[in-house]
Enzyme design. Sequence first.
Site, PDB file in Angstrom:
ATOM      1  N   LYS A  39       0.829  -1.203   0.000  1.00  0.00           N
ATOM      2  CA  LYS A  39       0.000   0.000   0.000  1.00  0.00           C
ATOM      3  C   LYS A  39       0.869   1.262   0.000  1.00  0.00           C
ATOM      4  O   LYS A  39       0.571   2.245   0.663  1.00  0.00           O
ATOM      5  CB  LYS A  39      -0.928  -0.013   1.212  1.00  0.00           C
ATOM      6  CG  LYS A  39      -1.860  -1.205   1.195  1.00  0.00           C
ATOM      7  CD  LYS A  39      -2.872  -1.152   2.295  1.00  0.00           C
ATOM      8  CE  LYS A  39      -3.782  -2.352   2.334  1.00  0.00           C
ATOM      9  NZ  LYS A  39      -4.380  -2.773   1.117  1.00  0.00           N
ATOM     10  N   CYS A  40       1.900   1.238  -0.781  1.00  0.00           N
ATOM     11  CA  CYS A  40       2.884   2.324  -0.847  1.00  0.00           C
ATOM     12  C   CYS A  40       2.816   2.974  -2.230  1.00  0.00           C
ATOM     13  O   CYS A  40       2.475   2.328  -3.213  1.00  0.00           O
ATOM     14  CB  CYS A  40       4.277   1.732  -0.603  1.00  0.00           C
ATOM     15  SG  CYS A  40       5.653   2.888  -0.744  1.00  0.00           S
ATOM     16  N   GLY A  41       3.159   4.230  -2.301  1.00  0.00           N
ATOM     17  CA  GLY A  41       3.225   4.915  -3.587  1.00  0.00           C
ATOM     18  C   GLY A  41       4.237   4.283  -4.533  1.00  0.00           C
ATOM     19  O   GLY A  41       4.136   4.449  -5.751  1.00  0.00           O
ATOM     20  N   THR A  81       4.674   0.976  -4.722  1.00  0.00           N
ATOM     21  CA  THR A  81       4.245  -0.397  -4.969  1.00  0.00           C
ATOM     22  C   THR A  81       4.281  -0.781  -6.450  1.00  0.00           C
ATOM     23  O   THR A  81       4.590  -1.936  -6.769  1.00  0.00           O
ATOM     24  CB  THR A  81       2.851  -0.649  -4.347  1.00  0.00           C
ATOM     25  OG1 THR A  81       2.958  -0.443  -2.936  1.00  0.00           O
ATOM     26  CG2 THR A  81       2.358  -2.057  -4.609  1.00  0.00           C
TER      27      THR A  81
END
Length: 181
Positions: free
Chosen positions: A42-44, A46
């Site tokens: 759930k990371c930018g 990803t």
Amino acid sequence: MSDAKKFNEDFYKLEATDNKGQAFKFDQLRGKVVIIVNVASKCGFTPQYDDLQKIYEEYSPRGLEILGFPCNQFAGQEPGNNEEIANFCTARKVTFPIMDKVKVNGNDAHPVFTYLKSQGHGFLTDAIKWNFTKFLVDRHGAVVERYAPNKNPASFVDKIKELVDEKVDSTAEPPAAASGN
């Protein structure tokens, strides 16, 4: 010190646990080029999973291995358990090995990341600053580069290609560790 290269035995003594609970001994990486990356779903950053997978598909037949280590230390961006993370990776068609969720900083940092940070120094501090910090390890077990989270893996494919094309000489010294983020 001789000009001959030797395997970095400290790297090959490391081990981790994969996301199925099985021991993963780094000795099996001997002679391979390795990218180790702390990942999060759930990371930018990803979308880098996709680029890592493309690189893996192209270069794994030539001796590249990628190990993803899920980490929830940065803004809770990897909240899932091993099964949820595995399902996420399957949906993204990720086929490189995913390890058990770890901590990469602090007193409870996984020994793999403690070791990598000691070999591939960061900018201003050795701490991992965010998800998708990448360590590139040569065929002799030496950390040759550390890449910041915002450095897309596609941007260092030339370095990966150079390392996978390099012949393994078990009598050679590994190069000095490089610095990056």
